[in-house]
Write a protein that holds these residues in place. Structure first.
Motif, PDB file in Angstrom:
ATOM      1  N   ASN A  18      -5.502   9.838  -8.247  1.00 49.66           N
ATOM      2  CA  ASN A  18      -4.329   8.837  -8.277  1.00 49.66           C
ATOM      3  C   ASN A  18      -3.277   9.528  -8.873  1.00 49.66           C
ATOM      4  OD1 ASN A  18      -5.376   6.589  -7.009  1.00 49.66           O
ATOM      5  ND2 ASN A  18      -5.878   5.606  -8.917  1.00 49.66           N
ATOM      6  N   GLY A  19      -2.001   9.520  -8.561  1.00 44.31           N
ATOM      7  CA  GLY A  19      -0.784  10.328  -9.184  1.00 44.31           C
ATOM      8  C   GLY A  19      -0.874  11.582  -8.888  1.00 44.31           C
ATOM      9  N   ILE A  51       6.283   4.188  -2.490  1.00 42.90           N
ATOM     10  CA  ILE A  51       4.895   3.895  -2.735  1.00 42.90           C
ATOM     11  C   ILE A  51       4.750   4.079  -4.369  1.00 42.90           C
ATOM     12  CG2 ILE A  51       2.831   5.169  -2.702  1.00 42.90           C
ATOM     13  CD1 ILE A  51       3.462   6.136   0.118  1.00 42.90           C
ATOM     14  N   ARG A  52       5.588   4.962  -5.019  1.00 43.68           N
ATOM     15  CA  ARG A  52       5.584   5.037  -6.518  1.00 43.68           C
ATOM     16  C   ARG A  52       5.819   3.823  -7.104  1.00 43.68           C
ATOM     17  NH1 ARG A  52       5.859  10.328  -8.517  1.00 43.68           N
ATOM     18  NH2 ARG A  52       6.336  11.705  -6.911  1.00 43.68           N
ATOM     19  N   THR A  53       6.392   2.953  -6.583  1.00 44.50           N
ATOM     20  CA  THR A  53       7.083   1.678  -7.237  1.00 44.50           C
ATOM     21  C   THR A  53       6.250   0.295  -6.884  1.00 44.50           C
ATOM     22  OG1 THR A  53       8.819   1.397  -5.777  1.00 44.50           O
ATOM     23  CG2 THR A  53       9.306   2.553  -7.700  1.00 44.50           C
ATOM     24  N   SER A  54       5.258   0.595  -5.843  1.00 44.93           N
ATOM     25  CA  SER A  54       4.446  -0.560  -5.332  1.00 44.93           C
ATOM     26  C   SER A  54       3.553  -1.121  -6.237  1.00 44.93           C
ATOM     27  CB  SER A  54       4.006  -0.162  -4.127  1.00 44.93           C
ATOM     28  OG  SER A  54       2.832   1.048  -4.076  1.00 44.93           O
ATOM     29  N   GLY A  55       3.214  -0.329  -7.062  1.00 45.94           N
ATOM     30  CA  GLY A  55       1.906  -0.771  -8.045  1.00 45.94           C
ATOM     31  C   GLY A  55       0.456  -0.311  -7.158  1.00 45.94           C
ATOM     32  N   LEU A  56       0.640   0.369  -5.990  1.00 45.14           N
ATOM     33  CA  LEU A  56      -0.629   1.035  -5.418  1.00 45.14           C
ATOM     34  C   LEU A  56      -1.137   2.352  -6.307  1.00 45.14           C
ATOM     35  CD1 LEU A  56       0.618   0.877  -1.705  1.00 45.14           C
ATOM     36  CD2 LEU A  56      -1.498  -0.067  -2.657  1.00 45.14           C
ATOM     37  N   GLY A  57      -2.208   2.533  -6.193  1.00 48.49           N
ATOM     38  CA  GLY A  57      -2.850   4.015  -6.623  1.00 48.49           C
ATOM     39  C   GLY A  57      -2.259   4.927  -5.410  1.00 48.49           C
TER      40      GLY A  57
END
Length: 275
Positions: free
Chosen positions: A178-179, A115-121
């Motif tokens: 986000n994050g 998920i972190r590397t997917s570009g998603l918030g």
């Protein structure tokens, strides 16, 4: 606000996420293997995350996703996250990853990485012990009024599934998450023996704790689960909570503006399961 997709929509947490979103008048779509079990009035798409092609129709016009991964293997989770990223902007993932712990390489951490590397918030929810896990004592309580189990002094701050869902809904529907990774617990630590007493109070009769020898518990769990490594991990975790209790956090209250629901409240909500 765009449409929200809820995976695991018939489970302990996902069902509450879907119902809370629907009651708020938001556009919600449930993704479930057994759509007949989704509450009435919620749009449903039948599918299974382990069969990624079934997810594509569910993602049409979706802005945000509540993700609960089924099972204990990452399987095709990377493919699923990629599909979500092609359609949605945000994901709230129900995790259990503990950075720096012995299980840091488990599927929870792997999926967080996808998920972190997917570009998603993204927002990660990391609850501790679930109050609902004590439903495993229901048959003993109904039959004997006694819970025979090891490590009665193991102490945890168990969380009500409604609170996990409420935090998920808050993260899905408000800004500023986000994050963020949120460690979620109930409001107070209780030993397993105290949990049993609280269940008895909720159902109006005495329920006793009876300490079970660890080796006897191991044999019983091996017969039920059939996975020696998983049984050993569970026993080791319960043992650790005797000397290092799971501490309560204030995250639920801080995010929702109200105290987290108590274990006693959970037991009252589920009293019928123990009678």
């Amino acid at each position: 606000m765009g449409k929200i997709l809820v995976t695991g929509a018939t489970g302990n947490v996902g069902s509450h996420v879907a119902s809370q979103l629907a009651r708020a008048g938001l556009e919600v779509r449930a993704f479930a293997r057994k759509p007949e079990k989704v509450q009435a009035g919620v749009e449903v798409v039948q599918g299974d995350l382990t069969v990624p092609e079934t997810l594509e129709p569910a993602l049409k016009d979706v802005e945000s996703v509540f993700l609960l991964w089924p099972g204990m293997s990452t399987g095709n989770a990377g493919e699923v996250v990629s599909a979500i990223a092609r359609h949605a902007r945000r994901v709230v993932y129900l995790s259990a990853y503990v950075p720096g712990s012995e299980d840091a390489a488990t599927h929870y951490g792997d999926i967080e990485h996808f998920i972190r590397t997917s570009g998603l918030g993204w927002t990660f929810l990391r609850p501790g012990g679930f109050s609902a896990n004590t439903l495993g004592w229901a048959e003993q309580i109904k039959r004997d009024g006694v819970v025979r189990w090891p490590y009665g002094q193991a102490s945890r701050a168990l969380i009500h599934e409604k609170d996990i869902a409420a935090v998920a809904v808050h993260a899905l529907t408000s800004a500023g998450h986000n994050g963020a990774s949120y460690d979620l617990t109930g409001p107070a630590e209780l030993t397993q023996a105290e949990q049993v007493r609280a269940i008895g109070e909720a159902i109006g009769r005495e329920v006793r704790w009876e300490e079970q020898p660890v080796e006897e518990a191991r044999e019983r769990l091996l017969a039920a689960w059939g996975e020696p490594e998983f049984v050993q991990s569970a026993l080791k975790a319960w043992e650790s909570f005797v000397t290092h209790p799971e501490k309560a956090t204030d995250t639920v209250e801080r995010l929702l503006g109200r105290p987290a629901l108590s274990f006693r409240q959970w037991a009252e909500d589920h009293a019928a399961d123990f009678r």
